[in-house]
Write a protein that holds these residues in place. Structure first.
Motif, short mmCIF file in Angstrom:
data_model
loop_
_atom_site.label_atom_id
_atom_site.label_comp_id
_atom_site.label_asym_id
_atom_site.label_seq_id
_atom_site.Cartn_x
_atom_site.Cartn_y
_atom_site.Cartn_z
N MET A 114 -3.22 50.71 15.34
CA MET A 114 -3.44 52.06 14.81
C MET A 114 -4.01 51.93 13.41
O MET A 114 -3.42 51.29 12.55
N GLY A 115 -5.15 52.47 13.14
CA GLY A 115 -5.83 52.30 11.87
C GLY A 115 -5.71 53.52 11.01
O GLY A 115 -4.81 54.33 11.17
N PRO A 116 -6.63 53.70 10.07
CA PRO A 116 -6.58 54.86 9.15
C PRO A 116 -6.59 56.17 9.90
O PRO A 116 -7.25 56.32 10.92
N LYS A 117 -5.83 57.12 9.40
CA LYS A 117 -5.73 58.41 10.07
C LYS A 117 -6.71 59.40 9.49
O LYS A 117 -7.21 59.22 8.41
N ARG A 118 -6.98 60.45 10.24
CA ARG A 118 -7.84 61.52 9.75
C ARG A 118 -7.16 62.20 8.58
O ARG A 118 -6.03 62.64 8.68
N GLN A 119 -7.80 62.27 7.44
CA GLN A 119 -7.21 62.93 6.28
C GLN A 119 -7.17 64.42 6.49
O GLN A 119 -8.17 65.04 6.78
N ARG A 120 -6.03 64.99 6.33
CA ARG A 120 -5.92 66.45 6.42
C ARG A 120 -5.26 67.00 5.18
O ARG A 120 -5.89 67.58 4.33
N VAL B 282 0.29 65.15 11.91
CA VAL B 282 -0.63 64.59 12.89
C VAL B 282 -1.13 63.24 12.40
O VAL B 282 -1.42 63.05 11.22
N LEU B 283 -1.20 62.28 13.33
CA LEU B 283 -1.73 60.96 13.02
C LEU B 283 -2.94 60.67 13.89
O LEU B 283 -3.01 61.13 15.03
N ARG B 284 -3.87 59.91 13.34
CA ARG B 284 -5.04 59.49 14.09
C ARG B 284 -4.86 58.04 14.50
O ARG B 284 -4.55 57.19 13.67
N LEU B 285 -5.03 57.76 15.78
CA LEU B 285 -4.91 56.41 16.32
C LEU B 285 -6.30 55.84 16.57
O LEU B 285 -7.16 56.53 17.10
N ARG B 286 -6.49 54.60 16.18
CA ARG B 286 -7.76 53.92 16.43
C ARG B 286 -7.48 52.58 17.10
O ARG B 286 -6.40 52.02 16.97
N GLY B 287 -8.48 52.08 17.82
CA GLY B 287 -8.33 50.78 18.47
C GLY B 287 -7.52 50.82 19.74
O GLY B 287 -6.99 49.79 20.18
#
Length: 224
Positions: A1-7, A156-161
């Motif tokens: 899980m990498g950097p999340k979308r900034q909100r 909310v979290l952003r998941l990458r990879g």
């Protein structure tokens, strides 16, 4: 899980700030939050001029603490809609007082926004981001500078990879220590209908999303 979308970042600061000498007069909120869940700190704007900028919206909400602005695009073109993230839930009521006020020659409608509506808008913009947009670049540049704090206030979290075969059930199992519904998970699909390896996950509270950061860079197992 990498950097999340900034909100939303720390409530004590704002990307846009409050103009010096602000004299924005607040009317008392129509209801108390003591016995109710505070509103999600985001409002949706409709009917914006097509040359509208973040500065225009900051001036429209003069006196409020604006943390982020998400412009909505359809087929690569600005749709005239945007989402405005505020630093405090109580400011939603004040933002609604600007309903049908003008930006330039157009009056703008301001609506309450549900958490899931906002998450879906983020997911759609990320999916469509390859085309680029002048409305999108400024806020994303600022977001990348504050990735550590992203989404910790809105939950909310952003998941990458993610594995391309990852399902909502796999993500729910990955976060099995938290209460997450399928409706709170949005797997990003590209224009060809294929997963991008990214997803957004909405948690029950900001505290849960912050605690879930302990799963950063952990392996997600795929059910067979």
């Amino acid at each position: 899980m990498g950097p999340k979308r900034q909100r939303v970042i720390d409530q004590g600061s704002s990307f846009y700030g409050t103009p010096p000498g602000s004299s924005f007069m607040y009317n008392p909120p129509p209801y108390s939050y003591i016995s109710q869940i505070p509103p999600f700190p985001v409002v949706r704007l409709h009917g914006l001029p097509f040359d509208c900028s973040e500065v225009d919206i900051a001036e429209f909400f003069h006196g409020l603490d604006i943390v982020d602005i998400l412009f909505v695009h359809k087929n690569g073109k600005f749709s005239g809609e945007a989402y405005c993230v505020l630093a405090y839930s109580i400011q939603v009521d004040f933002a609604l007082q600007r309903n049908r006020q003008n930006i330039g020659r157009r009056y703008v409608e301001v609506f309450r926004c549900k958490r899931q509506e906002y998450y879906k808008a983020i997911a759609n913009e990320v999916s469509d981001s390859h085309g680029g947009s002048p409305h999108r670049n400024v806020s994303r540049a600022k977001s990348s500078d504050n990735g550590k704090e992203s989404a910790e206030h809105t939950g909310v979290l952003r998941l990458r990879g993610l594995p391309f075969s990852a399902s909502k059930e796999d993500i729910m199992d990955f976060f099995k220590d938290f209460v997450i519904s399928e409706d709170a998970i949005h797997i990003i699909i590209n224009s060809e209908g294929r997963p991008t390896g990214e997803a957004f996950v909405g948690f029950a509270s900001a505290e849960d999303s912050k605690a879930a950061m302990s799963k950063d860079r952990k392996r997600l197992e795929i059910a067979i």
